[in-house]
Design an enzyme around this catalytic site. Structure first.
Site, PDB file in Angstrom:
ATOM      1  N   CYS A 139       0.836  -1.199   0.000  1.00  0.00           N
ATOM      2  CA  CYS A 139       0.000   0.000   0.000  1.00  0.00           C
ATOM      3  C   CYS A 139       0.877   1.257   0.000  1.00  0.00           C
ATOM      4  CB  CYS A 139      -0.906  -0.003   1.222  1.00  0.00           C
ATOM      5  SG  CYS A 139      -2.062   1.376   1.273  1.00  0.00           S
ATOM      6  N   CYS A 346     -10.261  -3.001 -45.545  1.00  0.00           N
ATOM      7  CA  CYS A 346      -9.928  -1.609 -45.252  1.00  0.00           C
ATOM      8  C   CYS A 346     -11.157  -0.703 -45.387  1.00  0.00           C
ATOM      9  CB  CYS A 346      -8.827  -1.133 -46.206  1.00  0.00           C
ATOM     10  SG  CYS A 346      -8.324   0.579 -45.952  1.00  0.00           S
ATOM     11  N   CYS A 352      -3.784   4.500 -40.366  1.00  0.00           N
ATOM     12  CA  CYS A 352      -2.461   3.906 -40.552  1.00  0.00           C
ATOM     13  C   CYS A 352      -1.549   4.878 -41.295  1.00  0.00           C
ATOM     14  CB  CYS A 352      -2.570   2.586 -41.308  1.00  0.00           C
ATOM     15  SG  CYS A 352      -3.294   2.709 -42.976  1.00  0.00           S
TER      16      CYS A 352
END
Length: 432
Positions: A139, A346, A352
């Site tokens: 923690c 596509c 891209c």
């Protein structure tokens, strides 16, 4: 049908899915609901020493990082350990274990770093019927400032010392929960092993500030105009957790040390990835807080279907990917791939092209009619185009055959070779 029954360091459960020590496991009503939903085990929210309970804040306790669709990517938690009296928790643990003897019930512990405190708390929990203890050395907020939690987990000598005390004064299997807020997670794991730990669990939460309120100019969550760092968990920390699990699994000093994997597990696939890297059980928190306890049912059915479809048992999955985790210097530098765009799949979005043209290698051309094609003479196979494409499998990578010409380098692909023998490596030359 694959058998999901789990025996983790002698702790048995009907499946490997446990709820991690966290707000969802703070009291009996929650844990009973979890077991009814199908969870194989629970790590009870961390208990402290006998005496006045810990005091938690009464304002917001969670900050959040959202994805674009408001999907929870990570939660920042400033809540401390349980603020309920120790005797109430112990009574409820005993009651739940009595009614669910087939489920794993682990008690998370955090007390001051002295032998008397650990001996006392271990004596108090001994007759609850719990199956094991988890030492909360992770923690990063609140308790660390008091010399507990990650303040212990960042000092291997302390980890070893406390673990030895626990093994000396308790019959229960001991799981040491590790902090990710450290440079090399292998060192605390080795310390836990030297101290006699039966297993380690990781990761605990990552020290963080998730956001800043730009009107109040204070970190969120904000308490009366102020904010503090907290522990970050959820899907966003999964990559950090996977790496740390793998580092322990493949480290010669800790190889074979049982691991309970924690960190962003939301689906059966996430769990399977942890198991493939060596985890014998997995712990979940954020997914349950986001989707409810019944999320485990998809995890159970998904993992079972995966194992069945691959004709595997869980024992075949655990650790299966570890031999394939290596250091960068041993990667095959003669391995060559090229991107390939499926024109039928596509959707002509151009992601891209934008990513490659602006931030990568200018290896995708945009032709008339928004037809995108790979320029192999420039493609280094970085994979960015695949990562940003919204259509799965629209872009793939084709591996060049041995002897095939790489149009970018003008050289034919050769057999395996790595950096240790590469002519550009000055250390390789020095070793000749």
């Amino acid at each position: 049908m694959a058998d999901l029954r789990t025996n983790f360091v002698g702790i048995k459960s009907p499946n490997p899915f446990w709820l991690a020590s966290a707000p969802p496991t703070d009291k009996e009503v929650n844990v009973r609901r979890a077991f009814q939903a199908g969870w194989g085990g629970v790590v009870w929210k961390t208990l402290g020493s006998e005496g006045p309970p810990v005091v938690n804040v009464n304002g917001p306790r969670y900050g959040v990082v959202y994805g674009a669709d408001r999907r929870v990517l990570g939660i920042n938690n400033i809540e401390l350990i349980t603020d309920r009296p120790l005797e109430v928790n112990l009574r409820e643990i005993k009651s739940v274990k009595r009614d669910y003897p087939d489920r794993a019930l682990i008690i998370s512990l955090m007390v001051p770093c002295d032998e008397d405190s650990w001996r006392d708390i271990l004596a108090r929990i001994e007759d609850t019927g719990a199956d094991g203890v988890e030492l909360n050395f992770g923690c990063p907020h609140g308790m660390a400032e008091r010399g507990m939690g990650s303040a212990v987990g960042q000092v291997p000598e302390y980890i070893e010392m406390v673990t030895r005390w626990v093994k000396q004064y308790s019959r229960m299997p001991c799981i040491v929960k590790l902090t990710p807020n450290i440079t090399d997670v292998r060192k605390p794991a080795e310390a836990a092993m030297r101290g006699g730990a039966d297993a380690v669990s990781l990761i605990n939460t990552v020290n963080s500030i998730t956001s800043v309120d730009l009107d109040l100019f204070a970190p969120q969550p904000t308490i009366d105009g102020k904010g503090s760092h907290g522990g970050y968990c959820g899907p966003a920390v999964k990559p950090i957790a996977l790496n740390m699990v793998a580092e322990i699994a493949r480290n010669p000093e800790t190889r074979g040390l049982p691991i309970s994997g924690i960190g962003g597990i939301t689906t059966w696939r996430d769990a399977a990835e942890f198991m493939a890297l060596g985890a014998g059980s997995v712990q979940v928190c954020t997914a349950a807080m986001t989707y409810g306890f019944k999320v485990v049912q998809e995890m159970i059915s998904g993992l079972r279907d995966y194992l069945d479809s691959h004709e595997m048992e869980m024992s075949d999955l655990i650790g299966r990917a570890v031999p394939n985790v290596t250091d960068w210097q041993y990667l095959n530098l003669n391995y060559v791939t090229k991107a390939v765009i499926d024109q039928d799949a596509c959707i002509k979005c151009g992601r891209c092209y934008a990513a490659c043209e602006d931030t990568s290698h200018q290896a995708i051309a945009m032709n008339p009619g928004r037809v995108f094609e790979v320029v192999e003479e420039e493609c280094v196979a970085c994979n960015l185009c695949i990562d940003v494409c919204p259509v799965e499998d629209c872009i793939t990578m084709r591996e060049l055959e041995i002897g095939e010409l790489d149009k970018r380098t003008g050289e034919k692909r050769r057999e395996y070779a790595n950096w240790t023998t590469h002519p550009n490596n000055p250390m390789a030359k020095a070793a000749e």
